[in-house]
Structures are given as structure tokens and as C-alpha cells.
Design an enzyme around this catalytic site. Structure first.
Site, PDB file in Angstrom:
ATOM      1  N   THR A  17      -5.473   0.536  -4.704  1.00 65.79           N
ATOM      2  CA  THR A  17      -5.656   0.390  -6.151  1.00 65.79           C
ATOM      3  C   THR A  17      -6.048  -1.021  -6.540  1.00 65.79           C
ATOM      4  O   THR A  17      -6.825  -1.226  -7.476  1.00 65.79           O
ATOM      5  CB  THR A  17      -4.363   0.795  -6.885  1.00 65.79           C
ATOM      6  OG1 THR A  17      -4.050   2.156  -6.577  1.00 65.79           O
ATOM      7  CG2 THR A  17      -4.516   0.653  -8.388  1.00 65.79           C
ATOM      8  N   SER A  58      -5.029   4.371   0.294  1.00 64.99           N
ATOM      9  CA  SER A  58      -4.036   4.403   1.371  1.00 64.99           C
ATOM     10  C   SER A  58      -3.474   5.794   1.618  1.00 64.99           C
ATOM     11  O   SER A  58      -2.872   6.049   2.659  1.00 64.99           O
ATOM     12  CB  SER A  58      -2.898   3.415   1.099  1.00 64.99           C
ATOM     13  OG  SER A  58      -2.059   3.853   0.056  1.00 64.99           O
ATOM     14  N   SER A  59      -3.673   6.727   0.675  1.00 63.37           N
ATOM     15  CA  SER A  59      -3.234   8.103   0.922  1.00 63.37           C
ATOM     16  C   SER A  59      -4.050   8.772   2.016  1.00 63.37           C
ATOM     17  O   SER A  59      -3.618   9.775   2.590  1.00 63.37           O
ATOM     18  CB  SER A  59      -3.337   8.922  -0.367  1.00 63.37           C
ATOM     19  OG  SER A  59      -4.686   8.987  -0.822  1.00 63.37           O
ATOM     20  N   THR A  91      -0.573   1.388  -2.375  1.00 53.06           N
ATOM     21  CA  THR A  91       0.871   1.567  -2.438  1.00 53.06           C
ATOM     22  C   THR A  91       1.346   2.892  -1.849  1.00 53.06           C
ATOM     23  O   THR A  91       2.513   3.018  -1.482  1.00 53.06           O
ATOM     24  CB  THR A  91       1.365   1.485  -3.897  1.00 53.06           C
ATOM     25  OG1 THR A  91       0.705   2.491  -4.677  1.00 53.06           O
ATOM     26  CG2 THR A  91       1.078   0.117  -4.487  1.00 53.06           C
ATOM     27  N   ASP A  92       0.462   3.905  -1.760  1.00 52.36           N
ATOM     28  CA  ASP A  92       0.902   5.223  -1.299  1.00 52.36           C
ATOM     29  C   ASP A  92       1.474   5.191   0.112  1.00 52.36           C
ATOM     30  O   ASP A  92       2.384   5.958   0.436  1.00 52.36           O
ATOM     31  CB  ASP A  92      -0.256   6.228  -1.362  1.00 52.36           C
ATOM     32  CG  ASP A  92      -0.511   6.719  -2.774  1.00 52.36           C
ATOM     33  OD1 ASP A  92       0.270   6.364  -3.673  1.00 52.36           O
ATOM     34  OD2 ASP A  92      -1.495   7.447  -2.983  1.00 52.36           O
TER      35      ASP A  92
END
Length: 313
Positions: A17, A58-59, A91-92
Site C-alpha cells: 500500500t 503482499s497478499s 501489511t497483509d
């Protein structure tokens, strides 16, 4: 008069993000390079080396991607000119990648992860402040002794026992109150070729998902169990089948905090899971438990070593 040499900080960009902008369709995607993000930070009295490693949400990161991040960190740490390392990350899965870097690298310099909850084009973007704080943390040589850190929302936390607790708050992360890493053991297994599945446990569920993971070739399984690590009698039976095939099963919990104790019986409790061959994760929740299990499998650890690693507080 001798001029003091400025510290050189490596900044590894991976996307997330913090590097994202909204497109015409309203969807956010990583589109900014690390060098562009650094221009948003006020001038600092340090030298910066930007490593443009990848640009991913990052997902979507695989274990191979996380291994690539750990390798990139190791390369920068090995450079005598580098004083510290900052990783820009989504952040995921920040809690997962940061733990892999922790267990694979013996730190002699600060290593700090950061990111953002709001996109770079958001009117109240939090990325620049997080990045500035991370650069400051990476310059503090004392931080090397704390292990890999996540600097986010005004807080700097060790990654062992870290979890994301909010989908939108700028203070996105917390660390388990029970988590204390008193000893660091560096492992060197390569996790890229492994499959470790997380299976969600719900009240009354059966063992179908566990059996399906085994049939699909999972090298290990983590249960996102109930409460302090409980499931059902059918899940216990499926765990016993895994144990017979020497596929390690780790019991974590969907509850975000607190120490897990294998105390309950009744056919499907944590005590029964242990008797069936499962290993309880004392503090690590499913995401980090998956990473530690993958690294232990890649390092060819035996069951006793795996059990010791997850009981380590």
C-alpha cells in the site's frame, strides 16, 4: 576538521500500500518505485541505497517471494558499507515475511520493516511518516539487538509474536503480550519450494480440509483452531492421519492474543490434538506459525526440534 561519515541505509522496495495509487477504476495497485517514495520523506542526514526488488501486493506473496526478500536483506547485511536495512512491504503479510527474515539472519545491524495503511495518493497518507521513522530506527545501532523490527504508526515492535489487528487503523500491528524471544537460532532452510497450508477450524467442522491439503501435497499444516487451541473429534482423527504420514501439524488459534495451553479433552480439545500428534504453538498465531513451520521443514528439523521451537517463549 574531520567530517563525520553519514550512515548508509539500504531501502528494499517490495510494493504494498505504501507504494500504491488508485487507478481510474478505483483499484489500488503498487505503482511507485522506492526512489519515488524516498522523495516524500523530509531531508535526512543519511545516505540511502534503494533496492527495487519487486512491486507486489503482499497478499499475493509466495514463500518464494518471501525467500527473495530474506535473501536481499542478507545481501545488504553482508555489505560492510551498510549501517542498516529498511524494507518497504505490504501489511497483509508483513508479519510473515519479517519473521522469515528474523529466523534466517543473524543480525549485526538494524533491520526494520514498514509500510502503510493508506495509499500514497491518499490526502492523509501514513507512508511518509512511517518511512521516516523507520530510517531513524535503522540508524540506531542498538536496535540490532532487538531482532527484526516493524516500525508502524508511531510504534516500533519486535516481529516475534507480531500480528495485524486492524484493517484500517494507522497503528496496524500489535505484539502478543505473552511473546518473549529469549534466544535466537538462525536457520538456513530454503522455503521457496514448500507448501504449508493454514486450515481454519470452526465449531463442529470435520477433517475434510486437512485431508484435502494432504492430498494436494502439503508439507505441513497449521490449524487456526478455536480458543486456546481446540477443534473437534473429526479434526483430531485427521491430525492422527497426518501424524502417521509424518506431516507436521501445528495448532495455533484464531484468537489474536494470549498463551495457548493444550488443556481440554472431550474428544476434540487441545489435549486430544496433542495425543494425536499435533504440536501447539505457544504464542505464534497462524500466519507466523506457518512461516516458522516452513523454515523448520526446509531445515529438515525433526519432530522434537519443531516442538521445542513452538514451545519457546
Amino acid at each position: 576538521m574531520t567530517e563525520t561519515k553519514k550512515p548508509l541505509i539500504a531501502v528494499i522496495a517490495t510494493g504494498g500500500t505504501i507504494a500504491s495509487k488508485r487507478g481510474a477504476d478505483g483499484a489500488s495497485t503498487p505503482s511507485l518505485k522506492g526512489a519515488s517514495l524516498l522523495k516524500l520523506v523530509p531531508a535526512v542526514a543519511i545516505e540511502l541505497r534503494v533496492v527495487e526488488l519487486m512491486a507486489k501486493d503482499s497478499s499475493s506473496l509466495t514463500l518464494a517471494d518471501m525467500q527473495a526478500v530474506s535473501d536481499a536483506v542478507a545481501e545488504q547485511l553482508a555489505d560492510d558499507a551498510i549501517s542498516g536495512v529498511v524494507i518497504l512491504h505490504g501489511t497483509d503479510s508483513m508479519e510473515e515475511t519479517s519473521l522469515l527474515v528474523q529466523v534466517q539472519n543473524r543480525l549485526t545491524k538494524p533491520v526494520v520493516f514498514t509500510g502503510a495503511q493508506r495509499t500514497a495518493d491518499h490526502p492523509e497518507a501514513d507512508g511518509p511518516a512511517n518511512l521516516a521513522a523507520s530510517l531513524e530506527a535503522a540508524c540506531n545501532t542498538d536496535n540490532a539487538a532487538r531482532g527484526v523490527l516493524v516500525c508502524f504508526g508511531g510504534r516500533t515492535l519486535p516481529v516475534w509474536g507480531l500480528y495485524k489487528f486492524s484493517a484500517d487503523a494507522t497503528e496496524a500491528f500489535r505484539q502478543s503480550r505473552q511473546s518473549k524471544m529469549t534466544e535466537r537460532v538462525t536457520l538456513k532452510g530454503r522455503v521457496g519450494g514448500l507448501r504449508v497450508d493454514v486450515v481454519a477450524i470452526s465449531p463442529g467442522c470435520d477433517g475434510v480440509q486437512i485431508d484435502a491439503s494432504v492430498a494436494a501435497g502439503a508439507n505441513g499444516i497449521v490449524l487456526a483452531a478455536l480458543g486456546s487451541g481446540n477443534a473437534t473429534a473429526e479434526v483430531v482423527q485427521a491430525v492422527a492421519r497426518c501424524h502417521a504420514r509424518r506431516i507436521p501439524v501445528i495448532v495455533s488459534s484464531r484468537v489474536p492474543d494470549g498463551r495457548l495451553v493444550a488443556a481440554y479433552g472431550g474428544g476434540g480439545g487441545g489435549h486430544d490434538l496433542g495425543l494425536a500428534g499435533a504440536i501447539h504453538s505457544t504464542t505464534l498465531r497462524p500466519g507466523q506459525a506457518r512461516i516458522l513451520l516452513a523454515e523448520l521443514i526446509a531445515s529438515q528439523a525433526d519432530r522434537e526440534t519443531i516442538a521445542a521451537a513452538f514451545s519457546h517463549d
